[in-house]
Design a protein around this motif. Structure first.
Motif, short mmCIF file in Angstrom:
data_model
loop_
_atom_site.label_atom_id
_atom_site.label_comp_id
_atom_site.label_asym_id
_atom_site.label_seq_id
_atom_site.Cartn_x
_atom_site.Cartn_y
_atom_site.Cartn_z
N VAL A 140 -16.31 64.63 82.60
CA VAL A 140 -15.34 64.18 81.60
C VAL A 140 -13.97 64.78 81.89
O VAL A 140 -12.93 64.10 81.79
CB VAL A 140 -15.84 64.56 80.18
N THR A 141 -13.96 66.05 82.27
CA THR A 141 -12.68 66.70 82.59
C THR A 141 -12.02 66.05 83.80
O THR A 141 -10.81 65.79 83.79
CB THR A 141 -12.91 68.20 82.87
N PRO A 150 -6.74 64.16 83.92
CA PRO A 150 -5.49 63.72 84.56
C PRO A 150 -4.73 62.66 83.76
O PRO A 150 -3.54 62.44 83.99
CB PRO A 150 -5.96 63.13 85.89
N LEU A 151 -5.38 62.03 82.80
CA LEU A 151 -4.69 61.02 81.99
C LEU A 151 -3.65 61.64 81.06
O LEU A 151 -2.83 60.93 80.47
CB LEU A 151 -5.70 60.21 81.18
N LEU A 152 -3.66 62.97 80.93
CA LEU A 152 -2.65 63.63 80.11
C LEU A 152 -1.26 63.50 80.71
O LEU A 152 -0.26 63.76 80.05
CB LEU A 152 -3.00 65.11 79.93
N LEU A 181 -8.68 68.00 87.88
CA LEU A 181 -9.51 67.57 89.01
C LEU A 181 -10.06 68.77 89.78
O LEU A 181 -11.25 68.82 90.11
CB LEU A 181 -8.71 66.68 89.95
N VAL A 182 -9.20 69.73 90.07
CA VAL A 182 -9.63 70.92 90.81
C VAL A 182 -10.62 71.73 89.97
O VAL A 182 -11.64 72.20 90.47
CB VAL A 182 -8.41 71.76 91.22
N ALA A 183 -10.32 71.88 88.68
CA ALA A 183 -11.21 72.64 87.80
C ALA A 183 -12.57 71.96 87.68
O ALA A 183 -13.60 72.64 87.67
CB ALA A 183 -10.57 72.80 86.42
N TRP A 220 -8.25 72.59 80.39
CA TRP A 220 -7.87 71.75 79.26
C TRP A 220 -6.75 72.38 78.45
O TRP A 220 -5.79 71.70 78.06
CB TRP A 220 -9.08 71.48 78.35
N VAL A 221 -6.84 73.67 78.21
CA VAL A 221 -5.81 74.35 77.40
C VAL A 221 -4.46 74.29 78.10
O VAL A 221 -3.43 73.99 77.48
CB VAL A 221 -6.24 75.80 77.10
N VAL A 222 -4.45 74.59 79.40
CA VAL A 222 -3.18 74.57 80.14
C VAL A 222 -2.61 73.15 80.19
O VAL A 222 -1.41 72.93 79.95
CB VAL A 222 -3.36 75.15 81.55
#
Length: 131
Positions: A49-50, A55-57, A86-88, A122-124
């Protein structure tokens, strides 16, 4: 002769153990392997999901104008928001697979590090997109 034979036998000890204790060297059957498997599946889903939606943010920059001072309007911030999830997600998926395959403390450490990494991503990303 009966007395000579009786004196040759060792005395019977009442405090000696009757039998040696049974040792089971097989690993205990617990829910640990099953738990690691289900936790791993949940973490892989969270990583997916991440990787798909994080990346849509970057679309938060759609309303940026030329003189906009928001953080998301800079090129560097857009690249961070686009690539960090993506990397995370990739690293978290690797940690999850290693955690599912490893026994003991190292496996659980990997399984605990994966959601922490995803949460930081997500937080960053949300902080940059919302600023």
């Amino acid at each position: 002769m009966i007395n000579d034979q009786a004196s040759a036998d060792p005395p019977i000890r009442d405090d000696a153990p009757a039998a040696l204790p049974v040792r089971d060297d097989a690993p205990p059957v617990t829910g640990s392997a099953v738990g690691r498997f289900f936790v791993g599946l949940l973490l892989l889903a969270f990583a997916g999901v991440t990787g798909l939606f994080g990346p849509l943010l970057v679309m938060a920059s759609d309303g940026c104008n030329e003189g906009d001072a928001r953080t998301i309007c800079s090129t560097g911030a857009q690249q961070i928001v686009g690539t960090l999830p993506l990397v995370a997600a990739f690293v978290a998926a690797l940690l999850t697979v290693v955690g599912m395959a490893s026994r003991g403390t190292a496996g659980w450490v990997c399984l605990l590090a994966a959601p922490c990494l995803l949460a930081v991503a997500w937080v960053v990303s949300l902080a940059i997109a919302g600023a």
